[in-house]
Design an enzyme around this catalytic site. Structure first.
Site, PDB file in Angstrom:
ATOM      1  N   GLY A 148      13.916  10.563 -45.746  1.00 49.68           N
ATOM      2  CA  GLY A 148      12.766  10.788 -44.874  1.00 49.68           C
ATOM      3  C   GLY A 148      12.912  10.153 -43.500  1.00 49.68           C
ATOM      4  O   GLY A 148      14.028   9.907 -43.028  1.00 49.68           O
ATOM      5  N   ALA A 179      11.329  18.859 -41.359  1.00 47.74           N
ATOM      6  CA  ALA A 179      10.279  19.866 -41.496  1.00 47.74           C
ATOM      7  C   ALA A 179       8.942  19.212 -41.169  1.00 47.74           C
ATOM      8  O   ALA A 179       8.614  18.159 -41.729  1.00 47.74           O
ATOM      9  CB  ALA A 179      10.250  20.451 -42.900  1.00 47.74           C
ATOM     10  N   ASP A 186       8.509  12.661 -53.212  1.00 46.79           N
ATOM     11  CA  ASP A 186       8.624  14.099 -53.450  1.00 46.79           C
ATOM     12  C   ASP A 186       9.199  14.466 -54.811  1.00 46.79           C
ATOM     13  O   ASP A 186       9.056  15.612 -55.245  1.00 46.79           O
ATOM     14  CB  ASP A 186       9.502  14.741 -52.372  1.00 46.79           C
ATOM     15  CG  ASP A 186       8.887  14.653 -50.988  1.00 46.79           C
ATOM     16  OD1 ASP A 186       7.700  14.295 -50.898  1.00 46.79           O
ATOM     17  OD2 ASP A 186       9.597  14.930 -50.006  1.00 46.79           O
ATOM     18  N   GLU A 241      44.761  32.046 -44.380  1.00 48.36           N
ATOM     19  CA  GLU A 241      45.900  32.840 -43.929  1.00 48.36           C
ATOM     20  C   GLU A 241      46.617  33.502 -45.106  1.00 48.36           C
ATOM     21  O   GLU A 241      46.938  34.698 -45.060  1.00 48.36           O
ATOM     22  CB  GLU A 241      46.892  31.965 -43.156  1.00 48.36           C
ATOM     23  CG  GLU A 241      46.298  31.267 -41.949  1.00 48.36           C
ATOM     24  CD  GLU A 241      45.830  29.847 -42.249  1.00 48.36           C
ATOM     25  OE1 GLU A 241      46.101  28.959 -41.419  1.00 48.36           O
ATOM     26  OE2 GLU A 241      45.193  29.628 -43.304  1.00 48.36           O
ATOM     27  N   SER A 291      17.543   5.983 -38.837  1.00 50.93           N
ATOM     28  CA  SER A 291      18.724   5.128 -38.981  1.00 50.93           C
ATOM     29  C   SER A 291      19.984   5.859 -38.519  1.00 50.93           C
ATOM     30  O   SER A 291      20.850   5.259 -37.885  1.00 50.93           O
ATOM     31  CB  SER A 291      18.872   4.662 -40.431  1.00 50.93           C
ATOM     32  OG  SER A 291      19.146   5.742 -41.303  1.00 50.93           O
ATOM     33  N   ARG A 334      18.235  26.897 -54.239  1.00 46.37           N
ATOM     34  CA  ARG A 334      17.516  27.851 -55.079  1.00 46.37           C
ATOM     35  C   ARG A 334      17.630  29.291 -54.581  1.00 46.37           C
ATOM     36  O   ARG A 334      16.908  30.162 -55.075  1.00 46.37           O
ATOM     37  CB  ARG A 334      16.036  27.459 -55.171  1.00 46.37           C
ATOM     38  CG  ARG A 334      15.793  26.137 -55.882  1.00 46.37           C
ATOM     39  CD  ARG A 334      14.310  25.906 -56.139  1.00 46.37           C
ATOM     40  NE  ARG A 334      14.082  24.609 -56.752  1.00 46.37           N
ATOM     41  CZ  ARG A 334      13.911  23.478 -56.091  1.00 46.37           C
ATOM     42  NH1 ARG A 334      13.970  23.492 -54.775  1.00 46.37           N
ATOM     43  NH2 ARG A 334      13.698  22.345 -56.717  1.00 46.37           N
ATOM     44  N   GLU A 354      18.324  15.055 -45.396  1.00 48.70           N
ATOM     45  CA  GLU A 354      16.990  15.650 -45.497  1.00 48.70           C
ATOM     46  C   GLU A 354      15.859  14.632 -45.358  1.00 48.70           C
ATOM     47  O   GLU A 354      14.700  15.016 -45.293  1.00 48.70           O
ATOM     48  CB  GLU A 354      16.855  16.426 -46.809  1.00 48.70           C
ATOM     49  CG  GLU A 354      17.649  17.712 -46.826  1.00 48.70           C
ATOM     50  CD  GLU A 354      17.028  18.787 -47.704  1.00 48.70           C
ATOM     51  OE1 GLU A 354      15.908  18.580 -48.197  1.00 48.70           O
ATOM     52  OE2 GLU A 354      17.684  19.820 -47.900  1.00 48.70           O
TER      53      GLU A 354
END
Length: 369
Positions: free
Chosen positions: A306, A162, A209, A60, A312, A216, A304
């Site tokens: 795994g 993914a 990974d 505002e 969970s 990026r 992200e």
């Protein structure tokens, strides 16, 4: 009976919502808010504003600054109720009154007890006309991270998944991820990182990974969020890529048990190591993590992976949205199989499905949301 908002009101609020989206992931612990100052008679947009990096100036006051004297007699459209309390800046409600704005149109109310209707009350007491709840579902959704932090002591949680065309994931070889989707889908995933305050993975993903977990996208490298590893009792490799940039992009290690000897090396690299308080059941661990993050000002968390981490959060009932990137063209049957496989009985409804390059991005929310 309250008058329905005009088509012009709806158009201006849609612009304000787009302004607010600019701040996602960049304003914590404050909410990302958008504001538009317009002349209802001529239809002119006089000024636009959005919450600035770090949470201030607020939307505002930014719009009022840009409008200058032309804010007098105009209408202000704002996605969240203007604040009514003194913090690091004076109340936005007072700034709106001082600017001489004739009318204010609000997207959704602010449940923060320091405001919670008091901002609107201040405006009306000063003679400013106020219209509430214009495009309220959209405004609430955009501000949900702030709302949940205030009302449930936790951030908004998005799971990013993914998979290949059959719904399977392909873990990396210990040095890099194995990509299952194309560059366009990965770029869309990096945009989600830029819109989050923090990103979380488990120790298994870190080992498989060796990700950096930074954004990026060109021009958005400075929007890389806090990186969190839910480590449990696992030992972590201090030579992982994540820790090489810990002094530039913060890293937080969350332990479910006592510290490991290697944690000293992680701290030396610049990571912050925290031990969760003891919990009675494993399902209590995720709420404890979210409460800790809320205390640190986190409003939007991107999870992200795994698979164990996804499950969970799903089992704890602490998922607000799922972004599923699936290789190939849209296939609802395979997408449903993938979600059931990775998230169990969590019931989701699709809010968006669109191509990203040669792949498909699904956005889903719990049916109870």
């Amino acid at each position: 009976m309250r008058a329905a908002p005009s088509p012009f009101d709806l158009d201006m609020m849609r612009i304000a919502l787009r302004m607010a989206a600019r701040g996602l992931g960049n304003t914590a612990p404050n909410p990302a808010v958008g504001a538009v100052i317009a002349n209802e008679t001529t239809g002119e947009v006089i000024a636009r504003g959005w919450t600035q990096p770090g949470g201030r100036p607020h939307a505002e006051t930014e719009a009022i600054r840009r409008a200058g004297g032309r804010a007098r007699g105009a209408t202000l459209y704002v996605t969240l109720e203007p604040c009514a309390h003194f913090g690091k800046t004076p109340p936005c409600a007072d700034a709106i009154v001082a600017a001489g704005t004739a009318r204010v149109v609000v997207g959704t109310g602010d449940p923060d007890p320091r405001t919670a209707g008091q901002g609107i009350a201040k405006l009306r007491a000063a003679g400013v006309a106020v219209t509430e709840n214009v495009l309220e579902p959209e405004a609430r959704w955009l501000t949900l991270g702030h709302i949940l932090r205030v009302t449930q002591n936790r951030p908004f949680v998005m799971l990013k998944i993914a998979t290949d065309a059959d719904g399977s994931i392909a873990p990396g070889d210990g040095t890099a991820p194995h990509w299952v989707t194309g560059p366009e889908a990965r770029a869309a995933g990096h945009k989600l990182r830029a819109e989050a305050d923090a990103i979380l993975v488990g120790a298994g993903t870190l080992r498989a990974d060796d990700p950096e977990l930074i954004c990026r996208l060109p021009g958005l490298a400075n929007r890389s969020p806090l990186r969190i590893v839910l480590a449990g009792r696992a030992a972590l490799d201090p030579s992982a890529k994540l820790f090489a940039t810990a002094t530039q992009v913060p890293v937080l290690i969350v332990r479910a048990g006592a510290a490991r000897p290697s944690d000293h090396d992680l701290a030396t690299a610049g990571a912050d190591v925290l031990e969760l308080p003891p919990v009675r059941e494993s399902l209590d661990r995720i709420p404890a993590v979210l409460e800790m993050l809320a205390a640190r000002g986190i409003t939007r968390l991107l999870v992200e992976g795994g698979p164990k981490v996804w499950r969970s959060f799903a089992d704890a009932g602490l998922v607000d949205e799922v972004a599923l990137f699936m290789a190939g063209p849209p296939d609802a049957r395979k997408a449903a199989f993938a979600l059931q496989h990775h998230l169990g009985r969590l019931i989701l409804q699709t809010t968006d499905c669109r191509p990203v390059g040669c792949d498909t991005m699904w956005r889903l929310r719990p049916a109870s949301a």
